[in-house]
Design a protein around this motif. Structure first.
Motif, PDB file in Angstrom:
ATOM      1  N   ALA A 121      15.664  20.219 -17.186  1.00  0.00           N
ATOM      2  CA  ALA A 121      14.615  21.235 -16.977  1.00  0.00           C
ATOM      3  C   ALA A 121      15.175  22.437 -16.227  1.00  0.00           C
ATOM      4  O   ALA A 121      14.866  23.589 -16.561  1.00  0.00           O
ATOM      5  N   ILE A 122      16.019  22.184 -15.224  1.00  0.00           N
ATOM      6  CA  ILE A 122      16.655  23.282 -14.474  1.00  0.00           C
ATOM      7  C   ILE A 122      17.569  24.072 -15.399  1.00  0.00           C
ATOM      8  O   ILE A 122      17.544  25.304 -15.425  1.00  0.00           O
ATOM      9  N   MET A 156      26.413  17.206 -16.033  1.00  0.00           N
ATOM     10  CA  MET A 156      25.375  16.181 -15.910  1.00  0.00           C
ATOM     11  C   MET A 156      25.868  15.015 -15.055  1.00  0.00           C
ATOM     12  O   MET A 156      25.159  14.535 -14.164  1.00  0.00           O
ATOM     13  N   LYS A 157      27.082  14.580 -15.310  1.00  0.00           N
ATOM     14  CA  LYS A 157      27.661  13.472 -14.540  1.00  0.00           C
ATOM     15  C   LYS A 157      27.758  13.848 -13.058  1.00  0.00           C
ATOM     16  O   LYS A 157      27.392  13.065 -12.177  1.00  0.00           O
ATOM     17  N   THR A 181      16.450  13.202 -11.761  1.00  0.00           N
ATOM     18  CA  THR A 181      16.668  12.461 -12.999  1.00  0.00           C
ATOM     19  C   THR A 181      17.377  13.376 -13.997  1.00  0.00           C
ATOM     20  O   THR A 181      17.458  14.595 -13.784  1.00  0.00           O
ATOM     21  N   GLU A 182      17.831  12.788 -15.086  1.00  0.00           N
ATOM     22  CA  GLU A 182      18.455  13.595 -16.125  1.00  0.00           C
ATOM     23  C   GLU A 182      17.452  14.617 -16.673  1.00  0.00           C
ATOM     24  O   GLU A 182      17.806  15.765 -16.950  1.00  0.00           O
TER      25      GLU A 182
END
Length: 196
Positions: free
Chosen positions: A155-156, A138-139, A149-150
């Motif tokens: 979602a991916i 994520m980072k 966006t996060e």
């Protein structure tokens, strides 16, 4: 010739690992890039996509109409499955032709984020999973893909096979967790594949 699949979740570091294998002289088939090429150049696939998605699937100039196709399949699992059912078999054929042409290589790599989802694993002799914990991924992704966006990233990730499943199915795991050096892991696997 040995065919090695390499997969991992978005942000795990598949690309950097593949670049290391390329430095060692190993040809790498980039499934995402080749899928785009095949959708643009494979006459059978172009006919099938036009039949399935209509005449707007390609522009008047003959180019794939990506925004149109994306709009049809985004958040529509049935249409996405239909697209994948047309594209993935043609990419598998393209990979076989590409691999057959790599006559001077001791082995080849096929990079595919959707290795299992696309059934590409069935063409492989062995599978490498590149692993990084979700918080590390994520980072990296928020830094790399500033436009996402996060929520976009999650979602991916939700559309990809669970990491635990990938790890369980892997023949080899490269840990790209910012704790372990990846070059020694790549070199060790390279030596193993050369002696196979």
């Amino acid at each position: 010739m040995l065919k090695i699949g390499i997969t991992g979740g978005i942000g795990a570091g598949k690309t950097i690992v593949c670049q290391m294998f390329q430095v060692l002289g190993i040809p790498v088939y980039d499934s995402d890039a080749r899928a785009k090429w095949v959708m643009q150049h494979d006459a059978t696939l172009k006919d099938n996509l036009t039949a399935a998605f209509g005449p707007d699937a390609y522009t008047l100039a003959g180019d794939l109409n990506r925004p149109y196709i994306s709009g049809l399949v985004f958040n529509n699992p049935e249409r996405l499955a239909q697209l994948n059912a047309l594209v993935h078999p043609r990419v598998r054929i393209d990979f076989e032709q590409w691999a057959a042409a790599q006559t001077s290589a001791p082995y080849v790599l096929k990079e595919a984020a959707l290795m299992y989802e696309s059934q590409a694993w069935k063409q492989m002799d062995q599978i490498i999973t590149v692993f990084a914990p979700l918080e590390v991924r994520m980072k990296r992704l928020l830094h790399r893909d500033a436009h996402r966006t996060e929520a976009d990233i999650r979602a991916i990730i939700s559309k990809q096979l669970d990491e635990e499943e990938k790890l369980a199915r892997a023949d080899h795991i490269i840990y790209n967790d910012d704790q372990q050096l990846i070059i020694p892991q790549v070199v060790a696997l390279h030596q193993q594949f050369l002696s196979a």
